[in-house]
Design a protein around this motif. Structure first.
Motif, PDB file in Angstrom:
ATOM      1  N   TRP A 179       0.822  -1.201   0.000  1.00  0.00           N
ATOM      2  CA  TRP A 179       0.000   0.000   0.000  1.00  0.00           C
ATOM      3  C   TRP A 179       0.861   1.258   0.000  1.00  0.00           C
ATOM      4  O   TRP A 179       1.978   1.259   0.509  1.00  0.00           O
ATOM      5  CB  TRP A 179      -0.927   0.007   1.221  1.00  0.00           C
ATOM      6  CG  TRP A 179      -1.871  -1.160   1.246  1.00  0.00           C
ATOM      7  CD1 TRP A 179      -1.597  -2.434   1.685  1.00  0.00           C
ATOM      8  CD2 TRP A 179      -3.221  -1.184   0.790  1.00  0.00           C
ATOM      9  NE1 TRP A 179      -2.697  -3.222   1.527  1.00  0.00           N
ATOM     10  CE2 TRP A 179      -3.715  -2.498   0.990  1.00  0.00           C
ATOM     11  CE3 TRP A 179      -4.064  -0.214   0.243  1.00  0.00           C
ATOM     12  CZ2 TRP A 179      -5.014  -2.870   0.655  1.00  0.00           C
ATOM     13  CZ3 TRP A 179      -5.367  -0.581  -0.086  1.00  0.00           C
ATOM     14  CH2 TRP A 179      -5.827  -1.885   0.110  1.00  0.00           C
ATOM     15  N   ARG A 180       0.301   2.346  -0.545  1.00  0.00           N
ATOM     16  CA  ARG A 180       0.972   3.632  -0.562  1.00  0.00           C
ATOM     17  C   ARG A 180       0.214   4.607   0.335  1.00  0.00           C
ATOM     18  O   ARG A 180      -0.962   4.392   0.663  1.00  0.00           O
ATOM     19  CB  ARG A 180       1.037   4.185  -1.990  1.00  0.00           C
ATOM     20  CG  ARG A 180       1.788   3.293  -2.957  1.00  0.00           C
ATOM     21  CD  ARG A 180       3.198   2.966  -2.499  1.00  0.00           C
ATOM     22  NE  ARG A 180       4.009   4.130  -2.304  1.00  0.00           N
ATOM     23  CZ  ARG A 180       4.840   4.628  -3.209  1.00  0.00           C
ATOM     24  NH1 ARG A 180       4.963   4.040  -4.392  1.00  0.00           N
ATOM     25  NH2 ARG A 180       5.556   5.691  -2.945  1.00  0.00           N
TER      26      ARG A 180
ATOM     27  N   HIS B 269      -1.332   7.380  -0.019  1.00  0.00           N
ATOM     28  CA  HIS B 269      -2.584   7.980  -0.478  1.00  0.00           C
ATOM     29  C   HIS B 269      -3.747   6.985  -0.494  1.00  0.00           C
ATOM     30  O   HIS B 269      -4.863   7.338  -0.897  1.00  0.00           O
ATOM     31  CB  HIS B 269      -2.411   8.575  -1.882  1.00  0.00           C
ATOM     32  CG  HIS B 269      -2.100   7.559  -2.942  1.00  0.00           C
ATOM     33  ND1 HIS B 269      -0.811   7.164  -3.226  1.00  0.00           N
ATOM     34  CD2 HIS B 269      -2.906   6.845  -3.780  1.00  0.00           C
ATOM     35  CE1 HIS B 269      -0.837   6.265  -4.192  1.00  0.00           C
ATOM     36  NE2 HIS B 269      -2.100   6.052  -4.541  1.00  0.00           N
ATOM     37  N   GLU B 270      -3.504   5.743  -0.058  1.00  0.00           N
ATOM     38  CA  GLU B 270      -4.530   4.704  -0.139  1.00  0.00           C
ATOM     39  C   GLU B 270      -5.116   4.329   1.226  1.00  0.00           C
ATOM     40  O   GLU B 270      -5.616   3.225   1.410  1.00  0.00           O
ATOM     41  CB  GLU B 270      -3.946   3.458  -0.800  1.00  0.00           C
ATOM     42  CG  GLU B 270      -3.486   3.696  -2.232  1.00  0.00           C
ATOM     43  CD  GLU B 270      -2.827   2.480  -2.851  1.00  0.00           C
ATOM     44  OE1 GLU B 270      -3.257   2.063  -3.933  1.00  0.00           O
ATOM     45  OE2 GLU B 270      -1.902   1.941  -2.215  1.00  0.00           O
TER      46      GLU B 270
ATOM     47  N   ALA C  54      -8.841   3.174   1.211  1.00  0.00           N
ATOM     48  CA  ALA C  54      -9.013   1.842   0.637  1.00  0.00           C
ATOM     49  C   ALA C  54      -8.532   0.756   1.604  1.00  0.00           C
ATOM     50  O   ALA C  54      -9.145  -0.317   1.713  1.00  0.00           O
ATOM     51  CB  ALA C  54      -8.259   1.739  -0.687  1.00  0.00           C
TER      52      ALA C  54
END
Length: 269
Positions: A78-79, A81-82, A85
């Motif tokens: 994951w990054r 900005h996620e 989500a």
């Protein structure tokens, strides 16, 4: 679901932590550092290695998720900005996971004391000022007398880390086994070693009998376990596949070989 966060102390990582906690507020997610079901690691691979060591005694009860805010995120899907989500995935969790084998290292000292450690990436033994000399046994049969800078013993998932930099092979993490790679071994008319990585299976073990532990450094997942000023004299190291596994929540666990390509080859022009 109970979750915990293990964070690298950078501005971005701490910001992501705050965003996760805010997004989880008012939901069925419960923050619990002592008894989590999922641990979210925020940082790089080093942060995740530390998280695994922190929860070593609870690995059969925990799944890990990595948010990549560092320069290398081989274990992180994951990054930053996620966050939304990821929180949605936690709320809709179905318990799926992917498991990777761990390495068990047992260190025996001259005074009879014994230390046990597990590694998700690798253990290394090196001599910082002189040639390391060690008899290498595989399944209690003498394999070679190693002379060189040191040895790296790695897991399949850790084979892309330090192991690769010393010439080790990349292993599929679905293989239950481990690998021994040499660091600058001496090979000439007098001294010989196998000179290539050795990959071992589930039921194999490697034993190193150290000739002289002065100026020797022993590491486990980058953490120094012993240095030459240690009061205890290291006599023997033993390595095998650990009975424990490390589990990652399989929300969207990317292909291992895609990560290898992205990390070391990149996109073709």
């Amino acid at each position: 679901m109970k979750f915990a966060i293990y964070t690298y102390e950078s501005e971005l990582s701490l910001q992501v932590r705050d965003e996760i906690l805010a997004a989880a507020t008012g939901t069925t997610l419960e923050y619990n550092e002592l008894d989590p079901e999922v641990v979210i690691s925020i940082g790089g691979d080093g942060t995740l290695l530390s998280a695994v060591q922190k929860y070593r005694d609870q690995l059969d009860q925990i799944r890990f998720v990595g948010i990549h805010t560092g320069h290398l995120g081989f274990y992180a899907d994951w990054r930053p900005h996620e966050v939304e989500a990821l929180v949605a995935s936690l709320l809709n969790d179905s318990g799926q996971s992917v498991a990777y084998p761990l390495l068990k290292m047992t260190a025996t000292y001259a005074d009879g004391s014994v230390d046990e450690h597990v590694a998700i990436n690798e253990a290394t033994i090196r001599n910082v000022s002189r040639t390391l000399v060690a008899d290498v046994y595989i399944n209690d049969v003498l394999f070679e007398r190693f002379r060189g800078d040191g040895l790296c013993i790695s897991t399949p998932s850790g084979s892309t880390a330090y192991n690769k930099s010393v010439g080790g092979a990349i292993m599929d993490p679905r293989i239950i086994g481990f690998q021994m790679a040499e660091m600058a071994s001496l090979n000439n008319m007098i001294f010989r070693t196998i000179g290539s990585p050795v990959i071992l299976g589930t039921h194999a073990d490697v034993k190193l009998v150290i000739d002289d532990d002065r100026h020797t450094v022993l590491t486990n997942d980058r953490e120094i376990m012993m240095m030459d000023d240690d009061d205890r004299q290291l006599k023997e190291l033993k390595f095998c596949v650990a009975s424990q596994r490390v589990y990652f929540a399989k929300y969207r666990h990317n292909s291992f070989w895609k990560r290898v390509r992205d990390s070391f080859i990149g996109d073709e022009e």
